[in-house]
Write a protein that holds these residues in place. Structure first.
Motif, PDB file in Angstrom:
ATOM      1  N   GLY A  25      -9.229  24.814 -11.973  1.00  0.00           N
ATOM      2  CA  GLY A  25     -10.683  25.714 -11.671  1.00  0.00           C
ATOM      3  C   GLY A  25     -10.760  25.385 -10.145  1.00  0.00           C
ATOM      4  N   LEU A  26     -10.256  24.205  -9.820  1.00  0.00           N
ATOM      5  CA  LEU A  26     -10.843  23.819  -8.409  1.00  0.00           C
ATOM      6  C   LEU A  26      -9.723  24.261  -7.308  1.00  0.00           C
ATOM      7  N   SER A  27      -8.380  24.655  -7.810  1.00  0.00           N
ATOM      8  CA  SER A  27      -7.329  24.644  -6.931  1.00  0.00           C
ATOM      9  C   SER A  27      -7.039  26.130  -6.423  1.00  0.00           C
ATOM     10  N   LYS A  28      -6.651  26.227  -5.283  1.00  0.00           N
ATOM     11  CA  LYS A  28      -6.325  27.860  -4.700  1.00  0.00           C
ATOM     12  C   LYS A  28      -5.013  28.246  -4.910  1.00  0.00           C
ATOM     13  N   SER A  43       0.750  -1.199  -0.074  1.00  0.00           N
ATOM     14  CA  SER A  43      -0.159  -0.108   0.017  1.00  0.00           C
ATOM     15  C   SER A  43       0.861   1.198   0.033  1.00  0.00           C
ATOM     16  N   ILE A  44       0.515   2.194  -1.007  1.00  0.00           N
ATOM     17  CA  ILE A  44       1.352   3.402  -1.092  1.00  0.00           C
ATOM     18  C   ILE A  44       0.553   4.483  -1.006  1.00  0.00           C
ATOM     19  N   GLY A  45       0.371   5.334  -0.202  1.00  0.00           N
ATOM     20  CA  GLY A  45      -0.464   6.384  -0.015  1.00  0.00           C
ATOM     21  C   GLY A  45      -0.220   7.270   1.511  1.00  0.00           C
ATOM     22  N   VAL A  46      -1.510   7.778   1.817  1.00  0.00           N
ATOM     23  CA  VAL A  46      -1.426   8.516   3.215  1.00  0.00           C
ATOM     24  C   VAL A  46      -2.624   8.138   3.588  1.00  0.00           C
ATOM     25  N   GLU A  47      -2.912   8.653   4.991  1.00  0.00           N
ATOM     26  CA  GLU A  47      -4.170   8.392   5.658  1.00  0.00           C
ATOM     27  C   GLU A  47      -4.997   9.772   5.244  1.00  0.00           C
ATOM     28  N   GLU A  48      -6.419   9.266   5.016  1.00  0.00           N
ATOM     29  CA  GLU A  48      -7.137  10.390   4.320  1.00  0.00           C
ATOM     30  C   GLU A  48      -7.218  11.619   5.149  1.00  0.00           C
ATOM     31  N   ALA A  49      -7.096  11.427   6.442  1.00  0.00           N
ATOM     32  CA  ALA A  49      -7.185  12.721   7.287  1.00  0.00           C
ATOM     33  C   ALA A  49      -5.973  13.549   7.121  1.00  0.00           C
ATOM     34  N   ASP A  50      -5.024  13.170   6.562  1.00  0.00           N
ATOM     35  CA  ASP A  50      -3.609  13.892   6.112  1.00  0.00           C
ATOM     36  C   ASP A  50      -4.024  14.631   4.812  1.00  0.00           C
ATOM     37  N   ILE A  51      -5.222  14.315   3.976  1.00  0.00           N
ATOM     38  CA  ILE A  51      -5.402  15.231   2.951  1.00  0.00           C
ATOM     39  C   ILE A  51      -6.245  16.386   3.304  1.00  0.00           C
ATOM     40  N   ALA A  52      -6.027  17.420   3.053  1.00  0.00           N
ATOM     41  CA  ALA A  52      -6.768  18.613   3.398  1.00  0.00           C
ATOM     42  C   ALA A  52      -8.123  18.469   2.563  1.00  0.00           C
ATOM     43  N   PRO A  53      -9.343  18.717   3.144  1.00  0.00           N
ATOM     44  CA  PRO A  53     -10.395  18.767   2.406  1.00  0.00           C
ATOM     45  C   PRO A  53     -10.408  19.684   1.040  1.00  0.00           C
ATOM     46  N   THR A  54      -9.738  20.970   1.322  1.00  0.00           N
ATOM     47  CA  THR A  54      -9.759  21.821   0.116  1.00  0.00           C
ATOM     48  C   THR A  54      -9.041  21.085  -1.106  1.00  0.00           C
ATOM     49  N   ARG A  99      -8.980  17.780  -1.827  1.00  0.00           N
ATOM     50  CA  ARG A  99      -9.460  16.505  -2.588  1.00  0.00           C
ATOM     51  C   ARG A  99     -10.021  16.751  -3.489  1.00  0.00           C
ATOM     52  N   PRO A 100     -10.834  17.694  -3.916  1.00  0.00           N
ATOM     53  CA  PRO A 100     -11.584  17.749  -5.327  1.00  0.00           C
ATOM     54  C   PRO A 100     -10.531  17.938  -6.509  1.00  0.00           C
ATOM     55  N   VAL A 101      -9.399  18.671  -6.253  1.00  0.00           N
ATOM     56  CA  VAL A 101      -8.236  18.789  -7.052  1.00  0.00           C
ATOM     57  C   VAL A 101      -7.492  17.400  -7.611  1.00  0.00           C
ATOM     58  N   ILE A 102      -7.289  16.717  -6.135  1.00  0.00           N
ATOM     59  CA  ILE A 102      -6.486  15.645  -6.471  1.00  0.00           C
ATOM     60  C   ILE A 102      -7.506  14.494  -7.182  1.00  0.00           C
ATOM     61  N   LYS A 103      -9.042  14.356  -7.001  1.00  0.00           N
ATOM     62  CA  LYS A 103      -9.666  13.571  -7.470  1.00  0.00           C
ATOM     63  C   LYS A 103      -9.547  13.728  -9.056  1.00  0.00           C
ATOM     64  N   LYS A 104      -9.706  15.108  -9.616  1.00  0.00           N
ATOM     65  CA  LYS A 104      -9.480  15.335 -11.024  1.00  0.00           C
ATOM     66  C   LYS A 104      -7.979  14.701 -11.609  1.00  0.00           C
ATOM     67  N   LEU A 105      -7.073  15.044 -10.936  1.00  0.00           N
ATOM     68  CA  LEU A 105      -5.738  14.814 -11.289  1.00  0.00           C
ATOM     69  C   LEU A 105      -5.315  13.104 -11.402  1.00  0.00           C
ATOM     70  N   TYR A 146      -2.850   1.670  -4.395  1.00  0.00           N
ATOM     71  CA  TYR A 146      -3.083   3.059  -4.050  1.00  0.00           C
ATOM     72  C   TYR A 146      -4.329   3.102  -3.466  1.00  0.00           C
ATOM     73  N   PRO A 147      -4.224   3.446  -2.096  1.00  0.00           N
ATOM     74  CA  PRO A 147      -5.596   3.525  -1.366  1.00  0.00           C
ATOM     75  C   PRO A 147      -6.401   4.847  -1.920  1.00  0.00           C
ATOM     76  N   ILE A 148      -5.747   5.990  -2.412  1.00  0.00           N
ATOM     77  CA  ILE A 148      -6.424   7.192  -2.971  1.00  0.00           C
ATOM     78  C   ILE A 148      -7.678   6.791  -3.835  1.00  0.00           C
ATOM     79  N   GLU A 149      -7.402   5.668  -4.409  1.00  0.00           N
ATOM     80  CA  GLU A 149      -8.394   5.183  -5.340  1.00  0.00           C
ATOM     81  C   GLU A 149      -9.802   4.994  -4.771  1.00  0.00           C
ATOM     82  N   GLN A 150      -9.680   4.356  -3.452  1.00  0.00           N
ATOM     83  CA  GLN A 150     -10.886   4.059  -2.717  1.00  0.00           C
ATOM     84  C   GLN A 150     -11.397   5.264  -2.017  1.00  0.00           C
ATOM     85  N   GLN A 151     -10.412   6.014  -1.472  1.00  0.00           N
ATOM     86  CA  GLN A 151     -10.542   7.192  -0.531  1.00  0.00           C
ATOM     87  C   GLN A 151     -11.334   8.239  -1.324  1.00  0.00           C
TER      88      GLN A 151
END
Length: 585
Positions: free
Chosen positions: A220-223, A72-83, A85-91, A576-581
């Motif tokens: 468009g979603l990134s700050k 498993s290669i990734g991070v805990e979901e809590a370590d990914i800032a909510p702001t 997440r939508p950017v990461i999903k598109k990427l 990659y757990p990000i795919e489930q997260q």
């Protein structure tokens, strides 16, 4: 360039359609299967899996697949800032398209072949196909494990029947086409009796257009204004085939939370000429604390160029002095980097014009490196090295050497001048060394990375005692990396270094265990660095081939000992757990 020097690799989850990735399966041997297919030039050829008699048995795909440890290669979901997440999903969605695209760069029949294998119901065969991004074992000179079709040296970048000599002869007769035919971002096809360069933006439009839209949506979603700029520029590059400006913008991402790389970069897949770039993506979270620790090294990069063990006229003072360093945690990778050998670090961009203006950026994939150190390097060192030196192998030394290796990719000759036909021409090391470039460059970066550790000791970045840890980790890394196979640039590069240092007496074989000789390491590493740097400085193709022929063969004793290793995987198989997260975002 990428570093797998102490890292090994994997490609998991090949996609069968644009932007889609199949679930992983786990795997009976299929019955004989055949599929009549067409290559990029419309020529029909047959992929056929045959039952062999006697000694010529089919490869044990289950055993090959089990060389790769699911990790498993990734991070805990809590370590990914909510702001974020939508950017990461598109990427990540765009990253999956890069994987689909890479598959057809390897061979346009890959998607069809995968469907055939999936229908066979053999989970091991399907898993191995996914790992290797096709039906060829990248650890065994691309030997086919299904289908019986030989892999073309030029993958699908060139007509299947075109060889190196024919391409060189065509370019010599049509010099006005040289830039297009030898460019990073074109596919070569036939037009009647002629050769024609087709821009990636046209050849791969059905993949690049939806990927461009996803990048624009992510922007468009990134700050982060810097990330916005890069993503928009890269989307434009997918449509225009002009990548230089987006490479410039990538160099300016700075200390943002996301470190993103997406597009065509490395030329490893083009074993015919070493010209064509393959698509890939890295979606990562930057570790600001670990990145800050590297500032001392970053400031010394210009001085490192001046410390190279070659005459100053060959040093590359024209390259930009900026050298950003980032330590990151990987969330998702795809494409070229996910096939065969997994990456632990990279140094980009490869465009020499950008390097001269902006320098290059080194990115260290910490969670991948840590997994490989724990699962592979330490266990191998324990079985291959003298015990008192095994105790000196540390993650810190391994990780720091990898960093200096990546730094070394940005040092030394890049754009060079050559005498040809009574004229002085401007060219690049890559253009002159052609298909040998990746091997020589990887060996140079590794040897020079070791050499520059002495410079960092002099500058008090590292302690003198730390060099012993670097030696031990350097040696342990050889035994891991040579298992990548002599058909892969990083594997050959490590075999070259091992044989050279053995010849100089810097590595010894004592009672079935290997050890380094401290007092002989520095002069041997300096000599090796100088030889490799000068092959590049002179654009010496003939000398490079002779050097590889002399030092690039696996010693039989070493091969036997590596084959006898017990309980040590060749590589990791990243999940990659990000795919489930992100499914819940």
């Amino acid at each position: 360039m990428r570093s797998t020097l102490f890292a090994a690799a994997l490609g998991v989850g090949l996609a069968t359609g644009c932007g889609s990735a199949p679930s992983q399966t786990a795997m009976p041997e299929p019955e004989a299967t055949s599929a009549a297919t067409k290559n990029a030039d419309g020529e029909t050829y047959e992929a056929k899996e045959e039952k062999k008699e006697g000694a010529q048995l089919k490869p044990d795909v289950k055993a090959i697949l089990e060389q790769f440890s699911s990790t498993s290669i990734g991070v805990e979901e809590a370590d990914i800032a909510p702001t974020l997440r939508p950017v990461i999903k598109k990427l990540v969605e765009a990253s999956k398209i890069m994987h689909d695209l890479f598959l057809i760069q390897v061979d346009p029949q890959n998607p069809q072949w995968r469907v055939e294998i999936e229908k066979s119901g053999d989970p091991y065969l399907l898993g191995l196909f996914d790992v290797m991004a096709g039906p060829w074992n990248r650890l065994e000179h691309n030997k086919p494990f299904w289908g019986g079709v030989e892999k073309p040296a030029g993958a699908s970048f060139y007509p299947r029947d075109l060889n190196k000599e024919q391409l060189e002869a065509w370019i010599a007769a049509h010099p006005e086409q040289k830039e297009a035919l030898s460019g990073y971002f074109t596919v070569i096809g036939r037009e009647g009796e002629s050769l024609k360069a087709v821009p990636y933006s046209q050849a791969y439009q059905t993949y690049l257009e939806p990927a461009a839209k996803l990048l624009e949506e992510a922007a468009g979603l990134s700050k982060d204004k810097r990330l916005k700029k890069y993503l928009k520029a890269r989307a434009a590059a997918f449509r225009s085939n002009e990548y230089r400006q987006s490479d410039m913008d990538w160099m300016e991402l700075g200390d943002g939370a996301l470190e993103v790389v997406i597009g065509p970069y490395e030329v490893y897949e083009d074993a015919l000429m070493g010209y064509k770039a393959a698509f890939e993506a890295f979606i990562t979270l930057r570790d600001p604390v670990e990145s800050k620790k590297l500032d001392k090294i970053k400031k010394l990069v210009p001085q490192m160029e001046q410390a190279l063990p070659i005459d100053k006229k060959y040093r590359n003072v024209r390259r930009g002095s900026d050298s950003p360093l980032s330590v990151v945690e990987v969330l998702h990778t795809s494409g070229d980097t996910r096939s065969g050998i997994q990456t632990i670090a990279f140094n980009l961009p490869n465009d020499e014009v950008v390097r001269e203006k902006k320098g290059s950026k080194k990115v260290m994939l910490k969670n991948v490196a840590q997994a490989k150190f724990n699962k592979i390097l330490l266990p191998i060192a324990g079985q291959m090295m003298r015990q008192d030196q095994v105790e000196k192998v540390t993650f810190e030394a391994f990780f720091n050497h990898t960093l200096v290796h990546e730094t070394a990719h940005g040092l030394g000759p890049g754009r060079i001048k050559m005498e040809r036909g009574g004229k002085t021409i401007d060219t690049t090391v890559n253009d002159e060394l052609k298909e040998l470039y990746s091997t020589i460059e990887e060996a140079k970066a590794d040897a020079l990375g070791m050499y520059l550790n002495y410079f960092l000791v002099e500058k008090k970045v590292f302690s003198a005692e730390f060099i012993e840890n670097v030696y031990a980790s350097f040696l342990g890394g050889f035994f891991r990396s040579v298992r990548f196979g002599a058909g892969e640039a990083h594997g050959i590069a490590n075999i070259i270094q091992f044989n050279y240092l053995m010849e100089k007496g810097a590595i010894l074989d004592e009672n079935g265990k290997y050890s380094y000789v401290s007092e002989k390491m520095k002069p041997a590493v300096e000599s090796l660095s100088r030889e490799l740097l000068m092959l590049e400085a002179l654009g010496d193709y003939t000398g490079s081939k002779a050097f590889i022929d002399k030092y690039g063969k696996m010693p039989a004793t070493l091969a036997d000992r590596l084959a006898a290793l017990k309980g040590v995987p060749t590589d990791i198989r990243p999940q990659y757990p990000i795919e489930q997260q992100m499914a819940a975002w």
